[in-house]
Design an enzyme around this catalytic site. Structure first.
Site, PDB file in Angstrom:
ATOM      1  N   LYS A 152      62.681 -62.214 -24.400  1.00  0.00           N
ATOM      2  CA  LYS A 152      63.879 -62.388 -23.559  1.00  0.00           C
ATOM      3  C   LYS A 152      63.646 -63.456 -22.488  1.00  0.00           C
ATOM      4  CE  LYS A 152      64.258 -58.023 -22.272  1.00  0.00           C
ATOM      5  NZ  LYS A 152      63.186 -57.309 -22.999  1.00  0.00           N
ATOM      6  N   ARG A 168      69.948 -51.313 -19.122  1.00  0.00           N
ATOM      7  CA  ARG A 168      68.972 -50.612 -19.946  1.00  0.00           C
ATOM      8  C   ARG A 168      69.395 -49.185 -20.260  1.00  0.00           C
ATOM      9  NH1 ARG A 168      64.207 -53.917 -18.187  1.00  0.00           N
ATOM     10  NH2 ARG A 168      62.348 -53.253 -19.257  1.00  0.00           N
ATOM     11  N   ARG A 196      50.093 -61.375 -23.572  1.00  0.00           N
ATOM     12  CA  ARG A 196      50.724 -61.801 -22.321  1.00  0.00           C
ATOM     13  C   ARG A 196      49.964 -61.237 -21.122  1.00  0.00           C
ATOM     14  NH1 ARG A 196      57.041 -60.450 -21.414  1.00  0.00           N
ATOM     15  NH2 ARG A 196      56.377 -58.492 -20.487  1.00  0.00           N
ATOM     16  N   ARG A 200      50.448 -58.981 -15.052  1.00  0.00           N
ATOM     17  CA  ARG A 200      51.258 -57.759 -14.945  1.00  0.00           C
ATOM     18  C   ARG A 200      50.443 -56.564 -15.420  1.00  0.00           C
ATOM     19  NH1 ARG A 200      57.277 -58.388 -17.267  1.00  0.00           N
ATOM     20  NH2 ARG A 200      56.950 -56.134 -17.337  1.00  0.00           N
ATOM     21  N   ARG A 216      56.540 -47.922 -22.661  1.00  0.00           N
ATOM     22  CA  ARG A 216      57.704 -48.765 -22.348  1.00  0.00           C
ATOM     23  C   ARG A 216      58.593 -48.931 -23.570  1.00  0.00           C
ATOM     24  NH1 ARG A 216      54.685 -53.752 -20.402  1.00  0.00           N
ATOM     25  NH2 ARG A 216      56.681 -54.769 -20.169  1.00  0.00           N
TER      26      ARG A 216
END
Ligand code: AMP
Length: 195
Positions: A14, A89, A128, A134, A146
């Site tokens: 995204k 969401r 990532r 993160r 998640r």
């Protein structure tokens, strides 16, 4: 006005696609994940509360994210359009967004849903995590949590837009440019219809 919802599980691409869509269609980017991380960095009370949930891979309350989006819409009154990334969401968030759009005299144009399977998502997020800094990208259990939150609470949002004839799926594995072109084709069809 073009108001896009970019949809897909964590790691679907995204962020990457948002950046390209913003440049092409001149949109204001509203990512609730980024907004929450800014609150954490700024050390606000909201940030502190959100961090505890984000560290567990759990969604923050609907009214918190709807309130943040409301503020951003008010700050960007002259924008030519918005791209909503990581929001809505939940179905109550989608209903809240429809209400806010209406108050601003506009509506959601369509939802583009990037479809990627769970194994690929986990692989991408762990990769990532090596560079993003993160914490929620660095732990496989948390990543699965998640994705599970997404499957349980976020998948019904696709249905919400489907019922309005605004849901469009795009295969999210492959070349970035190809995924982008497929997304643009859907958007351009909508823009042509609106004229
Ligand atoms: P993201 O950057 O979109 O992957 O979001 C990171 C985390 O922020 C999520 O795991 C949630 O805890 C929280 N978050 C971001 N956007 C929302 C939202 N629209 N509703 C609830 N929680 C959110």
């Amino acid at each position: 006005m073009l108001n896009l919802v970019l949809f897909g599980p964590p790691g679907a691409g995204k962020g990457t696609q948002s950046q390209k869509l913003i440049d092409k269609y001149n949109l204001v980017h509203l990512s609730t994940g980024d907004l929450l991380r800014s609150e954490i960095t700024a050390g606000t009370e909201l940030g502190l509360k959100a961090k505890a949930l984000m560290d567990e891979g759990i969604l923050v309350p609907d009214e918190v994210v709807i309130g943040m989006i409301d503020n951003k819409l008010k700050e960007n009154k002259t924008a030519g359009g918005f791209i909503f990334d990581g929001f809505p969401r939940t179905v109550p968030q989608a209903e809240g967004l429809d209400r806010l759009m209406k108050e601003n005299g506009t509506e959601i144009t369509c939802m583009i849903a990037l479809e990627v399977d769970e194994e690929e998502l986990t692989k991408r997020l762990l990769l990532r995590g090596k560079t993003s800094g993160r914490p929620d990208d660095q732990n496989e259990d948390l990543i699965r949590k998640r994705v599970q939150e997404y499957n349980n609470k976020t998948t019904p949002v696709a249905n919400y837009y489907e019922k309005q004839g605004k849901f469009f799926a795009v295969h999210g594995i492959g070349e970035i440019e190809e995924i982008f072109d497929n997304s643009c084709a859907i958007i351009d069809r909508h823009l042509a219809k609106a004229q």
